[in-house]
Design an enzyme around this catalytic site. Structure first.
Site, PDB file in Angstrom:
ATOM      1  NE  ARG A 101      -3.856   0.242   2.383  1.00  0.00           N
ATOM      2  CZ  ARG A 101      -4.583   0.681   3.417  1.00  0.00           C
ATOM      3  NH1 ARG A 101      -4.466   0.096   4.598  1.00  0.00           N
ATOM      4  NH2 ARG A 101      -5.401   1.702   3.258  1.00  0.00           N
ATOM      5  CG  ASP A 256      -2.472   6.359   7.158  1.00  0.00           C
ATOM      6  OD1 ASP A 256      -3.425   7.032   7.597  1.00  0.00           O
ATOM      7  OD2 ASP A 256      -2.423   5.114   7.206  1.00  0.00           O
TER       8      ASP A 256
END
Ligand SMILES: CSC[C@H]1O[C@H](OP(=O)(O)O)[C@H](O)[C@@H]1O
Length: 387
Positions: A101, A256
């Site tokens: 990801r 993130d």
């Protein structure tokens, strides 16, 4: 207003953080495995997903069976150790895990840290078994460091809330899921809310459902209930009316990736909350470990935002079907067949809209490039190349 939406007290089951840990390494007779609490099946089912190789873990990461920046880093490090222990190509495993990801910087950091430990051991003359042990030791160290960081962030975050909101009665709005399901400990932003709860200072945790994958409704509500917290779920588009009603004292979210200029990438829907918070003069607080800071990404525009499949927006699942991991057509259509959807998994909040960044090193406010650099200088002596 907050109290009329409180769930009834008997609904609250203070049973602590998930009975099954989010991640654990195991060494059954048939060989080492990485065991995950399958987050695609929560809250209805607490089931484990056993990974015997890096590819299985990559799939679990892509379907969000394991998710959340700090935990992705820990999982990737264990994934490299698993590849080494089972005799697979370690560099190949590290590359595939690092690329599973794109947005959470922790993922690549964890993979590269275990890979570096393995390589160093080999250079120092270790055989495959000892080198695999070095990779596992690196994963376990990262796991323990994150647990310590979580506790420190909770303490720093509560002190900040008490400074900003003296007298307790905190009404905190949070987005996505940032608890024990994303961490080696009790989480990031959620850990601050949990510490406020344990201190008797949390009046209400407003939980954004967090469309389309519902991390808030499925995971944060699950963690809040299990910890006996007073929480209320809301649709993401109801947050504005809460601010307008004066029902939000602070926003607490995770991250993130934090760029060198202090831009924050987090679950999509975070940026609108930052704008609402600024307009309504409410503190917008980001809680993240230093492993989420990436000085090699200069600014928000340089952060790659993961784009996910349309069907996550155009379909909902039947109760027995996990929200995630389903193939297109596996759910119940809520839009005409063939509808394409804009489905970014994250958005980016500019530093000027962030009141403070809380890390294990302390509180950074205002958010400046110099301050962000200072966080890393203190915490991370050497830097493991992450790409
Ligand atoms: C504190 S990390 C949690 C972070 O990760 C979530 O994203 P995802 O569920 O897609 O892994 C979200 O951005 C949270 O803030």
């Amino acid at each position: 207003m907050a109290d009329q939406y409180a769930q009834s007290s008997e609904d609250i089951r203070p049973t602590g953080i998930p009975a099954i840990p989010a991640i654990r390494w195991d060494e059954p007779p048939e060989g080492p495995v990485l065991v995950l609490l399958d987050q695609t099946r929560l809250p209805g089912e607490e089931s484990e997903l056993v990974c015997t190789d890096a590819q299985a873990l990559v799939e679990a990461i892509r379907t969000l069976a394991v998710r959340g920046a700090p935990l992705l880093g820990i999982a990737a490090a264990y994934g490299v150790a698993l590849a080494a222990a089972r005799g697979f190509d370690v560099d190949e495993a590290a590359d595939s895990l690092a690329g599973a990801r794109p947005t959470a910087v922790n993922l690549a950091y964890g993979a590269r840290r275990a890979q570096a430990a393995y390589r160093t051991a080999v250079v120092d003359g270790a055989g495959p078994e000892r080198a695999a042990g070095a990779a596992l030791e690196a994963a376990r160290a990262l796991h323990a460091e994150d647990a310590r960081a979580s506790a420190k962030m909770a303490a720093h975050g509560l002190a900040l809330l008490e400074e900003l909101l003296p007298g307790g009665g905190h009404r905190i709005l949070t987005h996505c899921n940032t608890g024990a399901l994303v961490s080696g400990g009790e989480g990031t932003a959620f850990a601050v809310a949990l510490k406020s709860h344990r201190a008797g200072s949390l009046r209400r945790l407003w939980v954004d459902e967090t469309r389309p994958l519902l991390q808030g409704a499925r995971l944060t509500a699950y963690e809040a209930a299990r910890n006996g917290m007073a929480y209320t779920l809301l649709t993401d588009n109801a947050a504005g009316s809460l601010f307008a009603a004066g029902e939000v004292d602070a926003v607490l979210i995770g991250a993130d990736r934090i760029a060198a200029d202090g831009s924050v990438a987090n679950k999509v829907g975070s940026y609108p909350l930052a704008v609402l918070a600024r307009y309504h003069h409410v503190p917008f607080i980001v809680v993240a470990p230093v492993t989420t800071v990436d000085l090699d990404t200069p600014d928000g525009a340089s952060i790659e935002v993961e784009q996910r499949a349309s069907h996550e927006v155009t379909e909902v699942t039947a109760p027995h079907v996990p929200v995630l991991g389903m193939e297109a057509g596996g759910g119940i259509p809520v839009a005409p067949l063939g509808t394409q959807a804009y489905n970014p998994a994250f958005d980016v909040t500019p530093p000027e809209l962030v009141t403070a960044i809380v890390t294990e090193e302390g509180v950074l406010s205002p958010v400046t490039a110099e301050g962000v650099a200072g966080l890393c200088a203190e915490s991370r002596g050497g830097r493991v190349p992450i790409d």
